[in-house]
Each structure stands twice: as C-alpha cells, then as structure tokens.
Design an enzyme around this catalytic site. Structure first.
Site, short mmCIF file in Angstrom:
data_model
loop_
_atom_site.label_atom_id
_atom_site.label_comp_id
_atom_site.label_asym_id
_atom_site.label_seq_id
_atom_site.Cartn_x
_atom_site.Cartn_y
_atom_site.Cartn_z
N HIS A 56 -8.91 8.93 8.52
CA HIS A 56 -8.70 7.68 9.26
C HIS A 56 -7.86 6.70 8.45
O HIS A 56 -8.08 6.52 7.26
CB HIS A 56 -10.05 7.04 9.60
CG HIS A 56 -9.97 6.04 10.71
ND1 HIS A 56 -9.39 4.80 10.56
CD2 HIS A 56 -10.38 6.10 12.01
CE1 HIS A 56 -9.45 4.14 11.71
NE2 HIS A 56 -10.04 4.90 12.59
N GLY A 98 -6.03 -16.10 0.54
CA GLY A 98 -6.01 -15.39 -0.73
C GLY A 98 -4.61 -15.28 -1.28
O GLY A 98 -3.72 -14.76 -0.62
N ASP A 99 -4.42 -15.77 -2.50
CA ASP A 99 -3.10 -15.70 -3.12
C ASP A 99 -3.08 -14.76 -4.31
O ASP A 99 -2.10 -14.69 -5.05
CB ASP A 99 -2.62 -17.09 -3.54
CG ASP A 99 -3.62 -17.81 -4.44
OD1 ASP A 99 -4.61 -17.16 -4.86
OD2 ASP A 99 -3.40 -18.99 -4.73
N ILE A 112 -2.64 -8.09 -3.98
CA ILE A 112 -3.44 -7.06 -3.31
C ILE A 112 -3.50 -5.85 -4.24
O ILE A 112 -2.47 -5.35 -4.67
CB ILE A 112 -2.81 -6.66 -1.96
CG1 ILE A 112 -2.72 -7.87 -1.03
CG2 ILE A 112 -3.61 -5.55 -1.31
CD1 ILE A 112 -1.89 -7.62 0.22
N GLY A 150 -7.94 -3.25 -1.72
CA GLY A 150 -7.13 -3.53 -0.55
C GLY A 150 -7.36 -4.92 0.01
O GLY A 150 -7.53 -5.89 -0.74
#
Length: 290
Positions: free
Chosen positions: A78, A157-158, A161, A166
């Site tokens: 998935h 959010g800064d 990633i 993730g």
C-alpha cells in the site's frame, strides 16, 4: 452528535504493536470501534469516535506512539507517506465545518507533540494542490520531499521531512468505503482491471482504484476507495471488477470490506459481493449502538 476518526497506520504485521497503538487511543479517552490489519498491505485502519474536544489530543498521542515505527524498514504494497499515514475526520452526524475545525486542531496537536510535518487534505485543505490525497501521494515520500523543497511546504511544521517518520496527512471528508476484490491473475492484469473501473480513467464515478500484487502466487487485488458510495456502491464496484476479470480470463477469489460501513452502504446480503466476502462485513451502526 458523533465525529469519527479513521487513522491509517503503516503497520499491519505485528499484532502486539497494533494492539499497543489502539491502547494508546483508549488511554486518551477515545472509543475504538474497529481495527482492521492487513499483513500484505502492512497497514492498519482504526475507526474511533470521541468528543471533538478529545480527538486532537488522542490522535496526537497516537502519532507520538506511531513515530517509533520506521518507514525505512517498512515493506508493504500500500502507498504511504508516514508512519501515521492519514488521519481523516468524518462528520458522521455533525456538519462538515465541525470536522474541518477538528482536523485543523488535530494537525496542530500532532505537530506540537511530535514535530512531524502535517499536510491538510480533503475539506480541510488550505490550498488546491493538497485537496486530493492521491495527488499528495504521487511518487511516494521521496517525491513529496522534493516538492516540499520546491514550494509545496507542509501546512504545519518547518522541520525537514525525514524518511523514517514521513508526514501525517490530516483531512476532513465524508464517508468513504474501502473495498477490495481478490483475483487469481498477475499484477499486470489486476492493474488493467483497476484502471478500467477508476473514475479518473473514465470508469465508475467516485471510484479510486489500484492493482496490487499480493504474494508470489498468481494472486492480485483490485483495491478501491468508493469516495461517493451513494453514486457507486459496493455491489456495483464488485460487478464491474468481476466483469473486467472475466474479460481478462481472471478469476475472482474473494472480496473484502475494510473497516466499518454505514448500514445504507452495506452490500446486498444475497449479492455476489457479499457472498464473496472473506470475512463478514460489519455496519457502523451495529458497533456504535452495540
């Protein structure tokens, strides 16, 4: 009045881990209605309910617990963008505006608790580029990281990633039915059948579909999201896949409902879809009122 949350977690093989994640929600005051795990997808779909003031904190606790998972070690068919991959808020008998507000509060709570960047999608989206979840998922997490660096920054959010945790996609949406049909054929054939029923390719309205390889035997799956089940229901989706399979010389070997479905969208008990179910489907009302 009832709000639902249906978090999807990138873990479906270790039952003890999934049980611990569900326990986190219960400890935070949420009522867990259902948990559907799939080892091949390596994914668990949890259905829970709770007061709108409680859900953001409960889902932030879940995100904290799920952040110990590692996408770098994850193997499953998935698509996914995060350890807590998606977290839709569904207004079962509340107005959508309430679900949107709770989704935004949830995204803020998740980022505050974990530092994980959050994208809003569906009715909670703040810009057209993130409204459709498949558009966010296209190309997987590495491609989303590239796009984030090129201007499609998270809504909250800064921090960069990272590939281990993730992002979390938090949304607000109407009822969606996740429905799978298992086929005896190779994955190329399953993908062709999935494309034939997909709305974006001219197939059934309100149907998103993928053809997935299940294992090393000639078994595959057409995995569908019926995003407007009043327009295309389970029976119609099953019949279309079965017709496509017949045309390709493939055999239907089973069907599967993921999670809970409102009673009005359950398949006809004497229809082919219901008769092919590998496990009995459960209506949302039977659990809510049980």
């Amino acid at each position: 009045m009832t709000l639902l949350a249906i978090p999807n977690l990138s873990e479906g093989r270790r039952s003890e881990v999934v049980s611990s994640l569900c326990a986190t929600l219960v400890s935070a005051g949420a009522r867990v209605l259902d948990c559907h795990s799939d080892a091949v997808h390596n994914r668990s779909v949890i259905t829970l309910t709770g007061d709108g003031s409680l859900l953001p904190g409960a889902l932030a606790a879940l995100a904290t617990a799920a952040s110990t998972l590692d996408l770098g070690r994850h193997r499953g068919v998935h698509p996914r963008l995060g350890t807590l991959d998606v977290c839709p808020i569904v207004p079962y008998d509340e107005p959508m505006v309430t679900a949107v507000a709770v989704a935004h509060q949830t995204g803020t709570a998740i980022n505050s608790a974990t530092g994980i960047p959050v994208y809003f999608y569906g009715a909670a989206a703040t810009r057209p580029e993130t409204r459709e979840l498949p558009a966010l998922r296209r190309g997987g997490l590495p491609e989303l990281i590239r796009r984030a660096e090129s201007g499609l920054a998270p809504d909250i959010g800064d921090t960069p990633i990272d590939l281990a945790r993730g992002v979390v996609c938090v949304g607000a949406r109407d009822v969606l039915v996740a429905f799978n049909v298992w086929l005896r054929c190779d994955v190329t054939t399953a993908r062709k059948i999935a494309r034939s029923v997909r709305a974006s390719a001219g197939g059934l309205p309100g149907v998103r579909s993928l053809g997935l390889e299940i294992d090393d035997t000639p078994t595959s799956q057409v995995s569908m999201n019926l995003i407007d089940p009043a327009m295309t229901n389970i029976d119609e989706a099953f019949n279309a896949v079965a017709e496509g399979a017949r045309g390709e010389g493939a055999e239907v070997v089973g069907s599967e409902i993921v999670g809970l479905v409102p009673e009005r969208f359950m398949p006809h008990p004497n229809g082919r879809a219901a008769r092919a179910l590998i496990a009995p489907g459960r209506s949302l009302e039977s659990v809510l009122n049980g």
